[in-house]
Enzyme design. Sequence first.
Site, PDB file in Angstrom:
ATOM      1  N   PRO A 177     -31.683  -7.963  32.135  1.00 29.39           N
ATOM      2  CA  PRO A 177     -31.172  -7.838  33.470  1.00 29.39           C
ATOM      3  C   PRO A 177     -32.158  -7.843  34.549  1.00 29.39           C
ATOM      4  O   PRO A 177     -32.079  -7.708  35.690  1.00 29.39           O
ATOM      5  CB  PRO A 177     -30.682  -6.302  33.148  1.00 29.39           C
ATOM      6  CG  PRO A 177     -31.692  -5.640  32.303  1.00 29.39           C
ATOM      7  CD  PRO A 177     -31.925  -6.968  31.248  1.00 29.39           C
ATOM      8  N   GLN A 178     -33.414  -8.224  34.139  1.00 29.52           N
ATOM      9  CA  GLN A 178     -34.587  -7.969  35.159  1.00 29.52           C
ATOM     10  C   GLN A 178     -35.513  -9.325  34.716  1.00 29.52           C
ATOM     11  O   GLN A 178     -36.223  -9.359  33.504  1.00 29.52           O
ATOM     12  CB  GLN A 178     -35.187  -6.977  34.975  1.00 29.52           C
ATOM     13  CG  GLN A 178     -36.623  -6.820  35.737  1.00 29.52           C
ATOM     14  CD  GLN A 178     -36.236  -7.387  37.287  1.00 29.52           C
ATOM     15  OE1 GLN A 178     -36.665  -8.386  37.927  1.00 29.52           O
ATOM     16  NE2 GLN A 178     -35.479  -6.362  38.035  1.00 29.52           N
ATOM     17  N   MET A 179     -35.538 -10.348  35.603  1.00 29.24           N
ATOM     18  CA  MET A 179     -36.268 -11.608  35.307  1.00 29.24           C
ATOM     19  C   MET A 179     -37.677 -11.405  36.195  1.00 29.24           C
ATOM     20  O   MET A 179     -38.728 -12.617  35.780  1.00 29.24           O
ATOM     21  CB  MET A 179     -35.399 -12.683  35.743  1.00 29.24           C
ATOM     22  CG  MET A 179     -34.186 -12.995  35.253  1.00 29.24           C
ATOM     23  SD  MET A 179     -34.639 -13.629  33.539  1.00 29.24           S
ATOM     24  CE  MET A 179     -33.032 -13.243  32.684  1.00 29.24           C
ATOM     25  N   HIS A 195     -28.701  -2.154  46.565  1.00 29.21           N
ATOM     26  CA  HIS A 195     -28.526  -3.683  46.560  1.00 29.21           C
ATOM     27  C   HIS A 195     -27.718  -4.017  47.594  1.00 29.21           C
ATOM     28  O   HIS A 195     -26.892  -3.220  48.258  1.00 29.21           O
ATOM     29  CB  HIS A 195     -27.811  -4.071  45.213  1.00 29.21           C
ATOM     30  CG  HIS A 195     -28.954  -3.934  43.958  1.00 29.21           C
ATOM     31  ND1 HIS A 195     -29.131  -2.914  43.142  1.00 29.21           N
ATOM     32  CD2 HIS A 195     -29.615  -5.004  43.358  1.00 29.21           C
ATOM     33  CE1 HIS A 195     -29.994  -3.112  42.435  1.00 29.21           C
ATOM     34  NE2 HIS A 195     -30.162  -4.468  42.162  1.00 29.21           N
ATOM     35  N   THR A 236     -27.224 -12.720  34.287  1.00 27.48           N
ATOM     36  CA  THR A 236     -26.168 -11.868  34.864  1.00 27.48           C
ATOM     37  C   THR A 236     -26.320 -10.360  34.186  1.00 27.48           C
ATOM     38  O   THR A 236     -26.478 -10.530  32.846  1.00 27.48           O
ATOM     39  CB  THR A 236     -24.874 -12.603  34.605  1.00 27.48           C
ATOM     40  OG1 THR A 236     -24.883 -14.027  35.093  1.00 27.48           O
ATOM     41  CG2 THR A 236     -23.810 -11.770  35.328  1.00 27.48           C
ATOM     42  N   LYS A 270     -22.965  -6.700  45.485  1.00 31.29           N
ATOM     43  CA  LYS A 270     -23.295  -6.677  44.060  1.00 31.29           C
ATOM     44  C   LYS A 270     -22.063  -5.566  43.489  1.00 31.29           C
ATOM     45  O   LYS A 270     -21.707  -4.582  43.990  1.00 31.29           O
ATOM     46  CB  LYS A 270     -24.658  -5.867  43.993  1.00 31.29           C
ATOM     47  CG  LYS A 270     -24.966  -5.507  42.365  1.00 31.29           C
ATOM     48  CD  LYS A 270     -26.465  -5.177  42.308  1.00 31.29           C
ATOM     49  CE  LYS A 270     -26.774  -4.880  40.778  1.00 31.29           C
ATOM     50  NZ  LYS A 270     -26.365  -6.034  39.648  1.00 31.29           N
TER      51      LYS A 270
END
Length: 344
Positions: free
Chosen positions: A192-194, A227, A169, A231
């Site tokens: 914040p970035q997977m 986005h 998140t 969001k």
Amino acid sequence: MSSLMLQNPTVLLHRGTNRCSSPPSDQNPCAGGDCRTIRFHHRMRNLSIRSELAADTNNGMPKQSQNLSFPLLVNGCTGNMGKEVVKAAMNIGLRVVPVSFSSREGPDRVVQVDGVDIKIHGPSERDDVLASLVQQHQGLVVVDFTLPTAVNENAELYCKVGVPFVMGTTGGDRERLFRTVHEADAYAVISPQMGKPLVALLAGFEYMAREFPGCLQGFIPQVMESHQTSKKDASGTAKAFIKYLQLLGVKIDEEQINQVRDPMMQMEAVGVPKEYLSAHAFHMYNLTSPDQTVSLEIQHNVCGRSMYAEGSIDAAIFLAKKVQSKADKKLYNMIDVLREGNMR
Ligand SMILES: NC(=O)C1=CN([C@@H]2O[C@H](COP(=O)(O)OP(=O)(O)OC[C@H]3O[C@@H](n4cnc5c(N)ncnc54)[C@H](O)[C@@H]3O)[C@@H](O)[C@H]2O)C=CC1
Ligand SMILES: O=C(O)C1=N[C@H](C(=O)O)C[C@H](O)C1
């Protein structure tokens, strides 16, 4: 405490059936008909994960003692990413605890993910339910995809009950988040970035910032992100890039992020395909030299959510291994996960 927990406290979910009854999705492209290809794909991924985990030497511990078939709890199963992560976990045979939480009260709430019922608990039950699950499910790892307003309270809860967690998140008070984890000496992956390609891109910028600080001194920045309209915050990924841009000498702060949330503009000006208006992340960073003779453009466009879900599972597997090996370092980001070769 939940009736589900009292009646069936150890129930864990596996998705290992031979028939696919679910509708097509990013995760599951078979249209409910011939599922052989996708079953094969799932099986291969499952096998490769298991063999990868088994091949780990774990600081000299015998391989057999690594029970890496850990239980996973996904928080935010009422939301889009929560559901996507559950599907990704079940696809590779991870055990999913069929419980999740919500910011709203309400008895007997259940959400279905790929035909599986997940019991939803409101704030008044949350702490007790999670503490009890931690007792029941040894090695439990939580993946959190909730909302910026929930980030800090959720992290505080995970630290209080002592459950390792992956925080996907974005937003909230990030300083407080890191302080909470640091003070609790808790195991966590926070990013914040997977998505693997973007984690690699961020790692490239980390390298540039470390090796060539100030090399973009005076460059004039423009940052745009688009986005889905739901969001709530500005892109966490853009904020991460901005930190590196600052180290490279660019004068910019998070307030300068141009957030596009209007679907018409997304289609016409940004180029988002109509079918991905409800699930996309397009980013554009434009840097122009002070004399305007040089410009750099970095763009990354993602449609759908499966990439983040896969990365979150990689992070959870990575974290479970760190907990088992009692690693001294406890707080990680996705660059750590990528660096150790843990992203499939
Ligand atoms: N790190 C990454 O790679 C990615 C991060 N994200 C981030 O993940 C978050 C969630 O994204 P989406 O699933 O698209 O949003 P969403 O709005 O579809 O889902 C969020 C869900 O969390 C629920 N929620 C709110 N407070 C909660 C609480 N205290 N406990 C449990 N659930 C709660 C909401 O009711 C909602 O159903 C956002 O911050 C988003 O930016 C999203 C995609 C990738
Ligand atoms: O909310 C999203 O969707 C996403 N959030 C993350 C962010 O804010 O950077 C990652 C990606 O952009 C998708």
